[in-house]
Design an enzyme around this catalytic site. Sequence first.
Site: not given
Length: 730
Positions: A41-42, A224-225, A255, A602
């Site tokens: 995504k980043t 984002d998020e 998330q 993670r």
Amino acid sequence: MQSSTEATIYALLEDLNEPQRQAATHTDGPLLILAGPGSGKTRVVTRRAAYLACTTTKPWHILAITFTNKAAREMRERVDALGGTGGMTVCTFHALCARLLREFHELAGISRNFTIFDRDDRRKLIKKAVEEADLSQANWPPAAIDAEISHAKNAMLSPEAYAATANDWRQQTISRIYPVYERLLAEMEALDFDDLLMRVAVLLKTDEQMRATLEDRYRYVLIDEYQDTNVSQYQIARHLSREHQNICATGDPDQSIYGWRGADIGNILNFERDYPSTKVVRLEQNYRSTRRVLSAADALIAQNENRKEKTLWTQNEAGTPVRVIESENDMAEAAMIAEDIGRLSREGVSLNDIAIFYRVNSLSRVLEEAMLKSVIPYQIARGVEFYARKEIKDVLAYLRLLVNPADEIALLRIINMPPRGIGAKTIERLVEQAKTSGQSVFDVLSQAGDVSDLGRSAAKVKAFAELVRHLGTAVNQPASKALEFVISHSGLRAHYRAIEGTDDAPINNIDELINAAAEFEMQEPGTTLVDWLEHTALVSDVDAVKDTSGVVTLMTLHAAKGLEFAHVYVIGLERGLLPFYRNGDEGDDEEERRLLFVGITRARKRLTLSRARYRMRRGVTERTAASDFLDELPRNELEWHRLEAPRARRGVTTHAGGLPNDFDRWDVGTLVRHPRYDLGRILSIDRGAQRTIVDVEFTDGLHRTWALEFAQLTRVDPDEIDDVDGFQAD
DNA sequence: AATATTCCCGTTTTT
DNA sequence: CGGGAATATT
């Protein structure tokens, strides 16, 4: 020129997969990127920003909102690396709003130099509000009121609106405190965290001119998020993109972990309804984790009822099984991890690639002790804690007061710090005088000569007022200069020098603060003292995480969002802790599950989940029960290790978790373990007067000789070999 | 007025 | 356990 742009674009897109490319090359109109963990995504978001900047718009028309300052910094760096996109705005919602409120302060009806109140400030203010509302301090704990008011603000409820919805007695009482709290904030030219968002949301709604100005400034908005946005943030996003509709939201409903602070998972679920022409891109291929890690994550999150189905997949190798380790108690758990990390380190794994996650901060202490004991360098993600230290808050309070004289919390904090003979009685009189005359305490202070019945203290108060005036001459200096000036002229430096502190002395922290300010000025040239104070008010815990040095990282599961590590330990998988329950009533199990999902995903290579059978919580050791989440993981992907408690029947003294060093019982044939050579068997043991010499044969076929008391050997219980398989507690 | 001591309480996560 | 407030001491 044309061809060079084409080459740049080619480079931006060449290593993207199909959905990634679709997202990166989408320019106009709403875009929703549903991105599973580790799906790049980043990378997509940064490529898209760079793509926009070299195709349809200019960098200064791009606004990218991230969840933490650290994420903002990294994104800026990555976009820059893709080709000079200076001028892009990349920051958190809170930083953006603070900046906008200073720019549009007149519209907002507040001083340009407003102060941002942190939790401590807010609680002090609430205590004052409770007092002014003539309520008993004892019955109305500031923490609970704080949470309730924050909750109301997150729902964008004004005091009046809150009062209208208050149904029980508790809420009705709080609805008497809330307006007083608001009045006090206004009097002190201060805003709390929630205000930053709420005020901007309100301004965007009510002031069309401002809204239009900003919409034209930020022609492309990236958030984002998005699954963790609350009502205010949602509205800000809507207002900023009302005409151009160039909004790109990225996130993952699985998330969403901030429901407790007002985040509404519905924002991302309803994005397509809010923006009917939305293009949706799903990023489901995971490039980060092993198949086993991913399948554990997938099985866990599948247990959530309230979710959209999603297919996570990876081409990565299966990897090692996910380990679940049960230790006897929290100390043994920490020791086990420390030892495991020591082993990894000797195998050549960089400590940077290792992280330990926990549900609550208090669990870090035992880990910290274990790391110290094993001499494993570590860092704890707690940027906020540094700024919460007494000496740091004292110094900052001086600066806050200089910038905003109405900041009474800051004033009262430093009026007698360092001690200058202005005691409680005098302060009480000053505050009383301010109240009756309708002035600020600062104003009263400036006219100390006229304040009656200050008695002998009058001179001291006058001297303090003079000091503040003197310090005020530094207000236009850069932050580090102002800091130096204040620290040396306020008497703080002398005060803290006088205090001998072998353990992290206050003066060292103050020096660190000066360094931090100097660094800030280097990175953001031309910034003012107000900017720096704002920066200090808006730091998050993860912001303190450095990725340069060779250290293990410890942090909460919440802080871990957005990060990745090769080796991940999640500790405390116990009922009531993860999932967390408070006081009988259970919380939101689905959100707790998502939290563990975040933790698990993670991990790149190896995941270790851990629990202790006994854990000390606020001073008492309690028996725990295994987390129900453990039962939701795929059994055949797991590797269970139950570290046995020391057995009483052996009649030896027990110590945390492992076998005791009962050297006198060791004999030929005893199974031992060495940190480097692992499992071995004693070939001979020679007990001399001074030393005992052992010869040990290891599984590699070689044998080695040591003086027993210096060898890093631990005895292994033969019964445990099957279970333990490579681990023992110490 | 400043410092030392005791006691009491809350018990997540964070911008 | 640890921070903050109330209390005791100099």
